[in-house]
Structures are given as C-alpha cells and as structure tokens.
Write a protein that holds these residues in place. Structure first.
Motif, short mmCIF file in Angstrom:
data_model
loop_
_atom_site.label_atom_id
_atom_site.label_comp_id
_atom_site.label_asym_id
_atom_site.label_seq_id
_atom_site.Cartn_x
_atom_site.Cartn_y
_atom_site.Cartn_z
N ALA B 56 -8.48 11.97 5.43
CA ALA B 56 -7.22 11.76 6.13
C ALA B 56 -6.87 10.27 6.14
O ALA B 56 -5.71 9.90 5.90
N ALA B 57 -7.89 9.41 6.40
CA ALA B 57 -7.64 7.97 6.42
C ALA B 57 -7.18 7.48 5.04
O ALA B 57 -6.22 6.70 4.92
N LEU B 58 -7.85 7.97 4.00
CA LEU B 58 -7.49 7.56 2.63
C LEU B 58 -6.05 8.01 2.32
O LEU B 58 -5.25 7.24 1.78
N GLU B 59 -5.76 9.24 2.68
CA GLU B 59 -4.43 9.77 2.36
C GLU B 59 -3.35 9.01 3.13
O GLU B 59 -2.28 8.74 2.58
N SER B 60 -3.65 8.68 4.37
CA SER B 60 -2.62 8.00 5.14
C SER B 60 -2.38 6.58 4.58
O SER B 60 -1.26 6.12 4.48
N ARG B 61 -3.48 5.92 4.14
CA ARG B 61 -3.30 4.60 3.54
C ARG B 61 -2.53 4.70 2.22
O ARG B 61 -1.67 3.88 1.91
N LEU B 62 -2.83 5.74 1.46
CA LEU B 62 -2.09 5.95 0.20
C LEU B 62 -0.60 6.11 0.50
O LEU B 62 0.25 5.54 -0.19
N HIS B 63 -0.31 6.89 1.51
CA HIS B 63 1.08 7.16 1.88
C HIS B 63 1.81 5.87 2.23
O HIS B 63 2.90 5.59 1.69
N GLU B 64 1.18 5.05 3.09
CA GLU B 64 1.81 3.77 3.47
C GLU B 64 2.04 2.89 2.25
O GLU B 64 3.12 2.33 2.08
N THR B 65 1.00 2.77 1.44
CA THR B 65 1.10 1.89 0.27
C THR B 65 2.20 2.38 -0.67
O THR B 65 2.98 1.57 -1.19
N ASN B 66 2.26 3.69 -0.87
CA ASN B 66 3.29 4.25 -1.75
C ASN B 66 4.69 3.89 -1.24
O ASN B 66 5.58 3.55 -2.02
N GLN B 67 4.85 3.98 0.08
CA GLN B 67 6.17 3.69 0.65
C GLN B 67 6.58 2.25 0.40
O GLN B 67 7.70 1.96 0.00
N LEU B 68 5.62 1.34 0.64
CA LEU B 68 5.90 -0.08 0.40
C LEU B 68 6.23 -0.33 -1.06
O LEU B 68 7.18 -1.05 -1.39
N LEU B 69 5.44 0.30 -1.93
CA LEU B 69 5.64 0.06 -3.37
C LEU B 69 6.97 0.63 -3.86
O LEU B 69 7.59 0.07 -4.75
N ALA B 70 7.37 1.76 -3.24
CA ALA B 70 8.64 2.35 -3.65
C ALA B 70 9.79 1.39 -3.36
O ALA B 70 10.79 1.37 -4.08
N HIS B 71 9.64 0.59 -2.28
CA HIS B 71 10.67 -0.41 -1.98
C HIS B 71 10.64 -1.54 -3.00
O HIS B 71 11.67 -2.02 -3.45
N ALA B 72 9.42 -1.96 -3.34
CA ALA B 72 9.27 -3.13 -4.21
C ALA B 72 9.60 -2.82 -5.66
O ALA B 72 10.24 -3.63 -6.35
N PHE B 73 9.17 -1.66 -6.14
CA PHE B 73 9.41 -1.32 -7.56
C PHE B 73 10.25 -0.06 -7.65
O PHE B 73 9.84 0.99 -7.15
N SER B 74 11.38 -0.18 -8.29
CA SER B 74 12.18 1.03 -8.46
C SER B 74 11.45 1.93 -9.46
O SER B 74 10.86 1.44 -10.42
N GLY B 75 11.50 3.22 -9.20
CA GLY B 75 10.84 4.17 -10.11
C GLY B 75 9.34 4.21 -9.95
O GLY B 75 8.63 4.69 -10.83
N HIS B 76 8.84 3.72 -8.82
CA HIS B 76 7.39 3.78 -8.59
C HIS B 76 6.94 5.23 -8.43
O HIS B 76 7.55 6.01 -7.71
N ARG B 77 5.87 5.56 -9.14
CA ARG B 77 5.37 6.92 -9.08
C ARG B 77 4.26 6.99 -8.05
O ARG B 77 3.28 6.26 -8.14
N CYS B 78 4.43 7.86 -7.05
CA CYS B 78 3.46 7.94 -5.96
C CYS B 78 2.06 8.24 -6.49
O CYS B 78 1.89 9.05 -7.40
N VAL B 79 1.07 7.57 -5.89
CA VAL B 79 -0.32 7.83 -6.25
C VAL B 79 -0.92 8.78 -5.21
O VAL B 79 -0.93 8.46 -4.02
N THR B 80 -1.36 9.95 -5.65
CA THR B 80 -1.94 10.93 -4.73
C THR B 80 -3.47 10.82 -4.76
O THR B 80 -4.02 10.10 -5.60
N LEU B 81 -4.11 11.57 -3.88
CA LEU B 81 -5.57 11.55 -3.87
C LEU B 81 -6.14 12.09 -5.19
O LEU B 81 -7.15 11.60 -5.68
N SER B 82 -5.46 13.09 -5.76
CA SER B 82 -5.90 13.61 -7.07
C SER B 82 -5.83 12.51 -8.12
O SER B 82 -6.68 12.45 -9.02
N ASP B 83 -4.80 11.67 -8.01
CA ASP B 83 -4.69 10.56 -8.97
C ASP B 83 -5.86 9.60 -8.82
O ASP B 83 -6.35 9.05 -9.80
N VAL B 84 -6.28 9.40 -7.57
CA VAL B 84 -7.39 8.47 -7.33
C VAL B 84 -8.65 8.95 -8.05
O VAL B 84 -9.43 8.14 -8.57
N ALA B 85 -8.82 10.28 -8.12
CA ALA B 85 -9.99 10.83 -8.83
C ALA B 85 -9.96 10.47 -10.30
O ALA B 85 -10.98 10.48 -10.98
#
Lengths: 449, 334
Positions: B56-85
């Motif tokens: 849950a902690a990992l997923e929540s940090r991924l979620h926050e980071t994805n949101q920030l990155l989506a602002h910074a880079f247009s077309g940012h592709r969200c990184v999921t926990l499956s992607d981390v694997a």
C-alpha cells in the motif's frame, strides 16, 4: 567508449564489416582478375581503414547506399524478426524433439523446419538472433544524414521493441505486463510449463493411442521421441510407468500385449540407447514380479499352457511332473521345504478341482478349500489350474458357471481371472468354434458375477 | 521505509526522464547506473508485493509521483506496481523508443539485448519465441480441451500460478481482483481472449495439489462482473459451457440463470408457429435447444431434467405446443 568496449560489441562491428569486404575481395580475385578501377577502390579502402581513429570512421557504406544496393534488405530482415524460428535462438535446439508434434504440419514441413534449425545447431556458438541483430545494427546510422536514414533508425528501434516484448493490445502482452516478473523470468516459467505440458501430451498419446485408431493427433517421429527420453528423465519414467499402468489395469490388453509393448517404443529405445535400457530396467525391477510375469508370458508361455491343458485330462500317476512344471512357472525360486509345501498344495488343488468339475455332485468342502487357496501365496497357480479346467474339461456349462461363481468371490481375484482368461484365449486362437464359444461364456460369467 | 520509498520515487522519475529529450546527455555510465536502480526496484517488488501494508505504501508513493510527473511531462505514462516488477524492461523499451537516445547508448542497449553472451533481455526474447513456436504446435483434438492451443493452456496455468502466489499471503484478495481487472482492461480484442483465458484456467488440470482456491477466486470475481459472465454464457460453445457447469457448480447456476432469462424473454408467434426473440442480447429458441441438448447429453442430465420439469410445472404444466417455452424446450430434448 569504455562502456561500449566492455559491452560485448567491442571491436566486433568494424572488424566484421571488414571481414565481409575481405571475403568479397577474395571472391573477386578468384572469379576474375581485378580491374584497375577495382584495385584502386580497394587500395583506397585499405588506406581509410589504416587511418581510422574511431569505429564510426570505419563504416564503409552508409545506410542510404546499402538500401540502394539491396532495396529489399529492410523487408528481408523485418520478416526474419517476425519469424519465431529465427528469433527463438540456439537454445531452442534443446526442444527439437518437438519438431514433429504439430498436427497442422505435415511431415514435410516439419522436417524442413527441423533441418533448417539443425543447420544452425551444428554451429552452436552462432545464434540466428545474434546474426539478425548484427545485420540490423549495421543498418543503424550513427549520424543520420537524410530522411531515409532517420526512418531506418526509427524502424530498427521499433523492430527491437517488437523483439523485446509482445505487441500491446493482446492477451499475451497483458499477461506479460502483469506477470509480476521481468519478462525473461516470466517466459522461462512459461517455457517450463509448456515443455511439461507437451511432453505429457506426447507421452500420453504415444501410450494410449493404438495403431489402428483414428487418434493420430500427434505424429511424432520415433527418433524425436527417443531424443526426448534421452534429454528428459521424467518423460522416460512417465512413459515406462504409463505402459505398466496400462498393462496392469486393462485385462483386454493381454491379447495385444506384444503390440502394445512394441508400440510404446521402449524396447527399441532400450536397444538403441544403453542408458535408456538401464533406466527402463530399473523401473521394471522396482516392479519385479510384474516384470518377470510379463517377461515369461511373452517369451515362453507356451509350455505352461500345454501343461495346464494336459492336467485337465491326465490320470493321477501322470500329474506329478506336470504339476511340478506349472508350480515352477509360478514359483521359480522355491527351494527345499517351501517347495515340498507348494507341491502338496498343488496336488491338493488339482484333486479338488478335478472333483469340482468332473464328479457328479458338488462338494461344499472342496469349494471352500479352493476358495481359500485363491487367497494364499499359491493363488496364481490355483487360478491358472482352475481356468484350465473351466475351459477344457467336459463339465457342463452350468456346472462350470456354478463352480466359478462360488470360488471367485473376491473382486481382485476375479479381475486376475479375467486377465488370465484373455491371455489364454489369445494363445488358443484358431483352436476352433467350440473353444471360442466356451471363452465367450466364461467371460460373460466373470463380467456379470 | 522512507528511504526505500524515496529510492522508488527517484527511479520512477528516472524512467520518466529516459523518455524525454534529456536522454541526449546520457552516456554509458549513466545508463549503467539507471539499470542498477531499475534492478533495485525489481527487488523491492519481489520482496514486498505480497505484503499488503508495504505494498500500500509503495502504491501510494507511486501514485503521488505519477501525479507530479504528469504535470511536469506531458504524455507521461503512469508507472504501476506491475511496471516496477519489470523496471529494467521499461527502461530498456523507453530508451529504444526514444529518438533522442544517443548512438553509443543504443549500442549499449543492443549489447544488453542480444549481442553479448550474457544478454538477459535477449534471452527473454529467445524464450518468448520458443514459447510462441511451441504454443501453436499443439491444437489438441481431444474434446476435453476444446481445441485450445498449448499456448493458451499455459497462459491459463500462469494466471493460476500468479493468483496462488498472492493467495499464499493473507490480505491480497483485493489486489488479486485488481490484477484481473487490469488484465481485462489491457487484453484488447474485445473481451474474447480474456474470457477464453478464464475458461482455460477454470479447466486447467495443472494444479499440483487438490487446491482449487485460485479457480474459486476466478469464479467469485466473475460473479462480480456480470457482463463477463453473461458473455461467457452467450458466446462460448454449448459443450464448453456444459463442461464448465459440470466442473463448477457456481458456474452452472449462473449458466442456468442465463438460459432461463433467455427462454423467458422468448415470445410465441402464433401466425408462424415459432418462438421468436423480442430483442437482441438473448439466445434464440434453437440456440437454447442446442445448449440444453448439450447439458442433457452430459452427466448433468438428471439435474437438467429436474430443472426443466420444475420450470414446466411452474409454468402451468401444459402439454400443448406454443403455450409454455419450457414445454416446448422439453419436447425437443426427449
């Protein structure tokens, strides 16, 4: 360039290209004397190579030139990238035994593909995929000069992506993506499951499909199956155990025993490969009794049959040697006291059975005695004698049925009786209608009781 | 824990950067470091993905980071926990697809991919091709396999194995359900291939133990996804539905329910003397006959007969054609 040098590409790229030109050079010198113009061309090349200070300066021809000279090179390489035979690589050679498995393939295509793959396996250090990647990399421009080269670069990057994972929007891709493992690990797991699934199918179909049935779903080359057994111990053990299981569980199989055993391909494989023989022998030795019985029945069953048949009609004074023969067949290792005891049992059984089948009245004491003997260590001997009486004695159908019903009370014994009966019938084929009718009647009785 | 989360965040940022023009500045050393961090994140996944609280902690940090990155880079592709694997693989394909990736880095990638002796990703490609090759080989003719290719059957086994791995630790039910949702979403080609996968998994005999928990889980998930269950009952061939019904009572109930609904919706056209469908999305009379026939000819015959008799009786127990659909269906089976 430190990293590139340690990365495995090292100096390979420049020198491989040079080798290509060298080979072209030799071809020219062999085929025809070099013209002055060609000589000048190669001299210039040699000078360029000598002066080159970086790898890229050794690049002899640009992608644009290559495309002009070989307009289909891109299409050719692209098609190869989409061909799993090529991209499956040298490691795939281990799986060659499956080459003939597919039903959609006819023998010819299967054979072609195998030959094709084998042509690579003779040089295991060269993998098709590696060659392909080298060719692609040669077309990749370090500093693209025009639209064509830019496009070629993008195309090569796409191809590499295609080679590295499933295309998006497919079930296979979704499974890969959500597998929770890096792709190499995931596909390694898949491949293991695939191989065990296929070897199970191959083994099952080899053992369970008889030669005449339409079940020809797996047309597997004998050689390929033996190769599989050589590689995979578990497949071999499974094949042996399946054969044993089949022979032991199905009484109807007895008439075709030799065919079934031969069809399993195990005797052939054992004859050709010493280690397969040792393993098969090991498995059978674990089932020693079965093996001996099986071996004897196949190899020298005829004299046992003759002895059994004669015992139905001979008088007391001639019975002794015949009983000994039959007893020896069932208890080959008996010595001394045990042997004497067995001979007494044999004599008693014979006299009981004679009375049951031939006397005017049915003795309840003798019925009980035979029924008991069928649960002792001599059960097989008694059973075989009993069936000989059932088949060959002059006793009426109703008397025979009566005796069988009262002595064969145990389901296991009845099953063994069925097996033996099938075996006898097989050996007596062509003996005539009366015997055949008798067999049919006996089998019916055994089925219904 | 905070340090771990921070590392994860940095690596996700690194992945995002690898897909931008900034990659033009990268050299071999940068790429090597990037792959090391990606590898580290894969370890994180292996170590913690079945642990509900850390996950849950990992997923929540991924979620926050994805949101920030989506602002910074247009077309940012969200990184999921499956992607981390598969972090190294993501990095690898990201760089490959990026036109700004410099030539020496490309060369390095290629060596990682297949030209070097120990090239890991290259091995993956070889294994994948081998799977593909073998997977299409064997389309079994046996009825019990319904012509599923070996590849499809292996996919089913892999799915069960994945669910079993999650079930081995408590508190993973929701995550496993989410996994199925994601598979459905990413499977493409409509739902067909996904539904086939579920069917194959339900019929799989690979389970080493008698443990059917993973298969029961699939059935429970289906129960919450009416549309999927409905599609299976409507589009799968009758024999496949019968086989599934035989093996899984939960499926049988849903299947019967579906057949019932279709039958009840039929209307009798007196002028033509036929049962007709008033709307699409249900089965025709003839289809229903086929489906019931298949059940009738299976070990489920008695249950099917009882059901039909009960429905016929509840419907007035007529013996004349055209009054009750159950009477007429029953008549076709006898």
């Amino acid at each position: 360039m430190k990293n590139a040098t340690s990365s495995g590409l090292s100096d390979g790229e420049g020198s491989s290209e040079r080798r290509f030109f060298e080979s072209q050079f030799y071809r020219f010198t062999i085929m025809a004397p070099l013209s002055e113009l060609q000589m000048r061309f190669w001299m210039d090349k040699a000078v360029q190579w000598g002066q080159a200070t970086s790898l890229s300066a050794q690049q002899d021809s640009s992608t644009t030139e290559a495309m002009k000279q070989f307009p289909f090179v891109g299409q050719f390489l692209g098609r190869l990238c989409w061909n799993p035979y090529v991209t499956a690589d040298g490691k795939f050679m281990l799986l060659l035994p499956f080459g003939g498995v597919t039903p959609n393939w006819n023998g010819e295509t299967g054979l072609t593909a195998i030959t094709y793959l084998q042509s690579f396996s003779s040089e295991p250090c060269i993998s098709c995929r590696k060659l392909l990647l080298q060719c692609l990399w040669l077309l990749y421009s370090a500093e693209p000069q025009n639209v064509v080269e830019n496009r070629a670069n993008a195309w090569i990057r796409n191809l590499l992506c295609h080679l590295s994972s499933e295309d998006e929007g497919s079930m296979a891709h979704a499974l890969e993506k959500h597998s929770g493992f890096p792709p190499p690990q995931y596909y390694s797991g898949c491949l293991k499951k695939m191989v065990s699934l296929l070897s199970r199918e191959v083994t099952d179909s080899r053992i369970t499909s008889d030669a005449t049935s339409e079940s020809k779903k797996l047309v597997m080359e004998d050689v390929a199956l033996m190769a599989l057994w050589s590689l995979s111990l578990s497949s071999l053990e499974q094949a042996v155990l399946l054969l044993l299981e089949r022979v032991l569980s199905d009484p109807e199989i007895m008439p075709n025993l030799e065919t079934v055993v031969a069809d399993s391909l195990l005797p052939k494989a054992s004859a050709l490969h010493c280690h397969i023989f040792l393993i098969v022998n090991d498995v059978f030795s674990g089932h020693r009794a079965v093996y001996e019985l099986w071996f004897l029945l196949v190899q020298c069953g005829h004299w046992v049959d003759v002895a059994g048949k004669l015992l139905v009609s001979v008088e007391s004074e001639h019975s002794k040697p015949l009983l000994f023969l039959l007893m020896f067949y069932h208890h080959p290792t008996n010595r001394g006291h045990q042997s004497t005891q067995h001979n007494m049992v044999a004599k008693q059984a014979w006299s009981d059975l004679r009375s049951l089948f031939l006397a005017h009245t049915l003795s309840p004491e003798r019925l009980t005695a035979v029924n008991k003997m069928l649960c002792t260590r001599s059960a097989n001997f008694v059973l075989s004698l009993l069936l000989n009486f059932a088949v060959f004695s002059q006793a009426s159908t109703s008397r025979t049925a009566d005796v069988l019903q009262q002595v064969l009370t145990d389901a296991g014994v009845r099953h063994r009786a069925m097996c033996l009966l099938c075996l006898m019938q097989q050996r007596l084929k062509g003996e005539g209608g009366a015997v055949d009718a008798r067999f049919r009647m006996l089998k019916d009785r055994l089925h219904t009781s | 824990m905070e340090a771990v989360l921070h590392n994860l965040e940095s690596t996700v940022e690194l992945l995002a950067v690898s897909q931008t023009d900034m990659v033009a500045e990268w050299d071999g050393e940068t790429v090597d470091r990037a792959f090391q961090w990606a590898h580290y994140c894969e370890h994180l996944h292996t170590r913690f993905h079945t642990n509900p609280s850390v996950r849950a902690a990992l997923e929540s940090r991924l979620h926050e980071t994805n949101q920030l990155l989506a602002h910074a880079f247009s077309g940012h592709r969200c990184v999921t926990l499956s992607d981390v694997a598969q972090c190294r693989h993501r990095l690898f394909t990201g760089l490959l697809k990026n036109p700004a990736t410099p030539h020496p880095v490309m060369k390095l990638l290629l060596s990682k991919f297949g030209l070097a002796e120990d090239a890991e990703d290259g091995q993956g490609a070889g294994l994948r091709s081998a799977c593909k090759l073998l997977g299409d080989f064997l389309k079994s003719n046996r009825k019990c396999d319904f012509g599923f290719s070996a590849g499809t059957r292996v996919h089913g086994m892999m799915l069960l194995q994945r669910i079993q791995a999650l079930q081995n630790r408590p508190g993973n039910q929701t995550y496993a359900a989410k996994l199925l949702d994601s598979l459905l979403e990413d499977s493409g080609e409509g739902q067909d291939s996904f539904l086939t996968l579920i069917a194959v998994a339900l019929l799989s005999t690979d389970t080493m133990t008698e443990d059917t928990a993973a298969q029961e889980f699939l059935l429970d998930w289906l129960k919450g996804h009416d549309d999927c269950l409905h599609s299976m009952c409507q589009t799968f061939p009758p024999e496949l539905c019968t086989r599934l019904s035989q093996q899984w009572p939960k499926f049988r109930l849903a299947y019967w329910d579906n057949l019932k609904k279709s039958a009840i919706s039929l209307e009798y056209d007196v002028s033509k003397g036929l049962w007709v469908q008033p709307c699409d999305g249900t089965a025709s009379f003839l289809t229903l006959v086929d489906r019931f026939k298949s059940l009738w000819n299976s070990p489920l015959k008695n249950e099917t007969e009882e059901l039909l008799v009960a429905l016929k009786q509840a419907d007035g127990d007529f013996d004349v054609e055209g009054l009750s659909v159950w009477t007429d269906l029953f008549g076709q089976l006898k």
